[in-house]
Every structure is written in C-alpha cells, then in structure tokens.
Design a protein around this motif. Structure first.
Motif, PDB file in Angstrom:
ATOM      1  N   ARG A   1       2.724   6.785   2.456  1.00 34.35           N
ATOM      2  CA  ARG A   1       1.354   6.267   2.478  1.00 34.35           C
ATOM      3  C   ARG A   1       0.483   7.203   3.293  1.00 34.35           C
ATOM      4  NH1 ARG A   1      -1.182   0.713   5.134  1.00 34.35           N
ATOM      5  NH2 ARG A   1      -3.303   1.271   4.553  1.00 34.35           N
ATOM      6  N   ASP A  14       0.809  -1.225   0.000  1.00 32.05           N
ATOM      7  CA  ASP A  14       0.000   0.000   0.000  1.00 32.05           C
ATOM      8  C   ASP A  14       0.839   1.270   0.000  1.00 32.05           C
ATOM      9  OD1 ASP A  14      -2.415  -1.439   0.037  1.00 32.05           O
ATOM     10  OD2 ASP A  14      -2.262  -1.687   2.208  1.00 32.05           O
ATOM     11  N   TRP A  15       2.143   1.129   0.000  1.00 34.02           N
ATOM     12  CA  TRP A  15       3.056   2.270   0.036  1.00 34.02           C
ATOM     13  C   TRP A  15       3.499   2.620  -1.375  1.00 34.02           C
ATOM     14  CZ3 TRP A  15       4.729   4.676   4.649  1.00 34.02           C
ATOM     15  CH2 TRP A  15       4.204   4.100   5.808  1.00 34.02           C
ATOM     16  N   ASP A  23       2.090  -0.117   9.163  1.00 34.30           N
ATOM     17  CA  ASP A  23       0.880  -0.823   8.711  1.00 34.30           C
ATOM     18  C   ASP A  23       0.265  -1.634   9.850  1.00 34.30           C
ATOM     19  OD1 ASP A  23       0.998   0.135   6.093  1.00 34.30           O
ATOM     20  OD2 ASP A  23       1.952  -1.688   5.303  1.00 34.30           O
TER      21      ASP A  23
END
Length: 110
Positions: A39, A29-30, A101
């Motif tokens: 992010r 997700d980065w 995360d």
C-alpha cells in the motif's frame, strides 16, 4: 479479537487462497502484489512521511516482522511478506498491515 490486539508469531505459515480471500476485508486498501501486501501512503510533506516511517519501524521491531519500505517526498510504500513462509502471505502480514493502517489513521493523512 481485533487484529490490532494480536501479535505476530514466529514461524507463521503461508495463508492459503481461501484464507487470503477471507481476510481481504480486514485490510481493504492493500493490494496483493507478487506474494506481498502493498500500500502507498501519502503525506503533506517529507517530515510527516519520515514520522510515519519511524512509527512503522517501531511497530515492526515490537512485532519482530519487518516490511519493505520505499520512501519518497510525501509518499511511503509499505510491503509486507513473510520470508520464512516462502515469500508468501502469512497472518503476520495481515496483522502488520492492519497495524500500519492504524498508525496512518493516528498520524497526518494528506
């Protein structure tokens, strides 16, 4: 060993492109933005945002590796880079991104 169980090391070298490509799946997700893993995290309200920021700050102190944080109502953008590696990505950044995360997953996702 899981990224969550590893710790940052002093003087971590910059990662080469092949290493970065191999590690991307660990922090999917980065985004890579100018030598930084970045992010944005979203929250239901400002207190939840600040609770996350405080948790990231504690983790960063424990790892002795500190992020760039941009805090807004209901949002926090976190950026990891290694200044001592020429403002490039190091394994420390990937480790801390994975730990960030995990902190988000443990807290209140919007």
């Amino acid at each position: 060993m899981s990224l969550l169980h590893r710790h940052c090391t002093h003087g971590a070298p910059a990662l080469d492109e092949a290493s970065i490509a191999a590690l991307r799946s660990k922090v999917p997700d980065w985004q890579i933005d100018g030598g930084m893993l970045r992010r944005e995290f979203r929250f239901a309200d400002y207190p939840a945002t600040i609770a996350f920021v405080n948790a990231v700050a504690v983790m960063a102190e424990q790892e002795n590796h500190h992020p760039e944080l941009l805090v807004r109502w209901g949002r926090c953008t976190v950026g990891w880079t290694t200044h001592s590696a020429g403002n490039a990505l190091s394994m420390n950044d990937v480790l801390c991104a994975a730990k960030t995360d995990a902190l988000f997953a443990q807290g209140a996702a919007a």
